[in-house]
Scaffold this active site. Sequence first.
Site, PDB file in Angstrom:
ATOM      1  N   TYR A  94       0.894  -1.150   0.000  1.00 22.30           N
ATOM      2  CA  TYR A  94       0.000   0.000   0.000  1.00 22.30           C
ATOM      3  C   TYR A  94       0.934   1.201   0.000  1.00 22.30           C
ATOM      4  CZ  TYR A  94      -3.176  -3.411   2.260  1.00 22.30           C
ATOM      5  OH  TYR A  94      -3.911  -4.525   2.586  1.00 22.30           O
ATOM      6  N   CYS A  97       1.383   2.972   3.370  1.00 22.15           N
ATOM      7  CA  CYS A  97       1.772   2.160   4.527  1.00 22.15           C
ATOM      8  C   CYS A  97       3.198   2.520   4.938  1.00 22.15           C
ATOM      9  CB  CYS A  97       1.685   0.678   4.157  1.00 22.15           C
ATOM     10  SG  CYS A  97       2.647  -0.421   5.192  1.00 22.15           S
ATOM     11  N   PHE A  99       5.376   0.881   6.704  1.00 21.10           N
ATOM     12  CA  PHE A  99       6.298  -0.243   6.575  1.00 21.10           C
ATOM     13  C   PHE A  99       6.710  -0.443   5.115  1.00 21.10           C
ATOM     14  CE2 PHE A  99       3.804  -1.218  10.428  1.00 21.10           C
ATOM     15  CZ  PHE A  99       4.842  -1.306  11.340  1.00 21.10           C
ATOM     16  N   CYS A 100       5.761  -0.237   4.202  1.00 21.16           N
ATOM     17  CA  CYS A 100       6.080  -0.324   2.768  1.00 21.16           C
ATOM     18  C   CYS A 100       6.996   0.819   2.355  1.00 21.16           C
ATOM     19  CB  CYS A 100       4.802  -0.286   1.940  1.00 21.16           C
ATOM     20  SG  CYS A 100       3.645  -1.625   2.320  1.00 21.16           S
TER      21      CYS A 100
END
Length: 363
Positions: A94, A97, A99-100
Amino acid sequence: MAAVGGGWRLFLRLRGPWALRGALPRSRGLSFSSSGAPRPGWARRGATIAALAFGASLGCSQALRWSLQSQETRAEQQQQQLPEGNLQLTLYQYKTCPFCSKVRAFLDYHRLPYEIVEVNPVMRREIKFSMYRKVPILLADTGSILQLNDSSVIISAIKTYLVSRKNLEEIVSYYPPVQARNDRGKEVTEYGNKYWLMLDEKETRFVYPAKEARVEEMKWRKWADDWLVHLISPNVYRSPSEALASFDYIVREGKFGPVEGLFAKYVGAAAMFFIGKRLKSRHHLQDNVREDLYKAANDWVKAVGKQRMFMGGAQPNLADLAVFGVLRVMEGLEAFDDMMAHTKIRPWYHRMEAALREARAAN
């Protein structure tokens, strides 16, 4: 190289130890004192020339050794950052996101080409092939396809691969999944060793010239995951208007159908406003969640210090990339503007932006 050339020119002028032959001819030409010893002037002159010759030779040797070491280090750094022709990467994500975003910052900085598959956050059809139902997921094709889960595992494993050139499948086995229960009693998958780079002693010294650098990097990578990330939602959904602006951004940048997007923007914004309040309580944040965000930003700047451009020194390390990746998802939102205006993080953040621009341009 100027130091090397200068050292050699001085050495050749003096001709090293051989210069003593002109200064101290055989005893037939020496002048002796009444005690039978050579006169002090000759001894002092000979000692001075000997010292100069030795110093020039030693300086030349050290400069040459430094030059060769610097060339080797630069070559290793370049090799580490060049794209791997046989490493084909696909990132399932995403866009908004954190973390992404961490993974993208890492891949971009290390100049690794990758394809992006934006995942629909409602249906998640794009990752139906995987038992792991979260993002990011990184597929690495080195002849056979290998799936890497968890942002910190992805970063540690690929960094280990770039430095060590070990087999990637072997490297991933060093980060075993472990079933655990979180503080709410929910069963979750954790990964052992996820902040460690699996390197031998020589490789470790190359990446971490100072022993404390490894500990510091791991500490702040973990801080980014365990604390900084949890400040994002309560801050971007702090008020109804901020929640609506955040979901407008999420819908624009994400992969939603027309109906899904409309539903997500208004219903999702309302839901996340209340969820943000629950997250504030769960993570024991202050009533004004901005204060926690400001403190976190300033804590990070203090950890980097005034003498370093980045925590990694002259170049970002994995902690720099993790913190930058997390904070970047707030760009364009009120929380981000407030953080930049009320903390000392702006200079470091702009240096990180410049470092990633330079890396992307080189790729």
